[in-house]
Scaffold this active site. Structure first.
Site, PDB file in Angstrom:
ATOM      1  N   SER A 130      65.316  39.484  59.876  1.00  0.00           N
ATOM      2  CA  SER A 130      65.782  40.854  59.895  1.00  0.00           C
ATOM      3  C   SER A 130      64.796  41.751  60.658  1.00  0.00           C
ATOM      4  CB  SER A 130      66.027  41.319  58.456  1.00  0.00           C
ATOM      5  OG  SER A 130      66.960  42.356  58.411  1.00  0.00           O
ATOM      6  N   ASP A 226      57.429  57.293  53.044  1.00  0.00           N
ATOM      7  CA  ASP A 226      57.501  58.416  53.985  1.00  0.00           C
ATOM      8  C   ASP A 226      57.645  57.915  55.418  1.00  0.00           C
ATOM      9  OD1 ASP A 226      57.312  60.302  51.979  1.00  0.00           O
ATOM     10  OD2 ASP A 226      55.125  60.456  52.112  1.00  0.00           O
ATOM     11  N   HIS A 285      72.812  37.333  54.213  1.00  0.00           N
ATOM     12  CA  HIS A 285      71.764  37.795  55.127  1.00  0.00           C
ATOM     13  C   HIS A 285      70.421  37.153  54.810  1.00  0.00           C
ATOM     14  CE1 HIS A 285      69.640  40.412  57.836  1.00  0.00           C
ATOM     15  NE2 HIS A 285      69.012  41.061  56.875  1.00  0.00           N
TER      16      HIS A 285
END
Length: 304
Positions: A130, A226, A285
């Site tokens: 991924s 963040d 996946h």
């Protein structure tokens, strides 16, 4: 892009000795003032299993919200089965690697360009799932001499349009509120309950909760939420490239996954002209978690 790990039992012991390296330094400074061609690398946390130095090492790169331990059992098994060195790595802003405000495939590639030669592991067999697969593809395109062969696990070199709502996951994680000085089991239960209002899939919640760690008597997320939230569009995209990677390449796809579409094949062939595609039946996946034995058999077959 999400990387998930399920527990499965290794029927034999791992190869020893191994080396685990954790870098717990300050937050890395931003490279925003630097040229985009010169991203600032951070010292990545890794675990290296010993093996034959004469053969290219296997290097595993995890996906978004994952960490190097996602591949622990597979790394041990493949080290024993192949006799090769096996490296698992925490990407920046994940696991035990440093936090940085920078989060792009260019900087993640640069981190590896710094680490792999220092460990004497080039050229290597680069295996990325991924997000880690996109990092692996970019590194192979930028520095093909560092990559003996490449495996991209259920990902392609195009923009990803997953059904998973990553911004919602990040918002839910940032919103949890856990009192100080509670037990780990209590903290996980509280966090799971709070996450459940936005994340219905319990398997996804349990995976995200592997990132909840205790620090100085309180529970925090070890991923840099963040930075991930700020750069999620970059993580779902792939940098445009003109060069191609000439080495052997395997795109390993989950039979039940929709991450790689037939429409991606022309770009795969353009950038990786020696690409072969293999589908693992009954895998989603997270092929390495859903079908670990089939995953390892595919890797061994590609090495043969």
């Amino acid at each position: 892009m999400l990387s998930r790990a399920r527990a499965w039992r290794l029927p034999y012991g791992g190869l020893e000795p191994s080396k685990t390296c954790f870098f717990r330094g300050p937050v890395a400074p931003s490279s925003s003032g630097r040229s985009s061609a010169e991203p600032r690398p951070v010292p990545l946390s890794y675990k290296l299993l010993d093996g034959e130095a004469a053969r290219p090492a296997l290097v595993f790169l995890h996906g978004l919200f994952g960490c190097k331990t996602n591949f622990n059992s597979i790394a041990k098994a493949l080290a024993q089965q192949t006799g090769r060195r096996v490296l698992t790595v925490d990407a920046r802003n994940h696991g035990d690697s440093p936090h940085s405000p920078d989060m792009s495939y260019e900087v993640m590639s640069q981190d590896l360009q710094d680490l792999l030669p220092r460990l004497g592991l080039v050229p290597c067999v680069l295996i990325g799932h991924s997000m880690g697969g996109k990092t692996a593809m970019l590194l192979a395109l930028q520095r093909p001499e560092l990559v003996e062969r490449l495996v991209a696990v259920d990902i392609s070199p195009v923009e990803t349009t997953p059904s998973l709502d990553f911004p919602a996951y990040m918002a839910a994680m940032k919103a949890i509120d856990i009192p100080d000085e509670v037990s780990r089991s209590c903290a996980r239960k509280l966090a799971d309950k709070q996450l459940s209002s936005l994340i219905q899939d319990p398997a996804v919640r349990q995976f995200l909760l592997t990132n909840l760690v205790e620090a100085d008597g309180r529970f925090v997320w070890r991923v840099n939420l963040d930075a991930l939230a700020q750069h999620v569009d970059k993580i779902l995209a792939f940098p445009p490239r003109q060069e191609f990677y000439p080495g052997p390449t395997l795109f390993l796809l989950g039979g039940n996954s929709e991450f790689v579409h037939p429409s991606h094949h022309p770009e795969i062939r353009r950038l990786f002209p020696r690409a072969q595609m293999q589908t693992v039946p009954n895998a989603g996946h997270w092929i390495h978690a859903d079908r670990p034995q089939d995953f390892m058999a595919a890797i061994r077959g590609f090495l043969a």
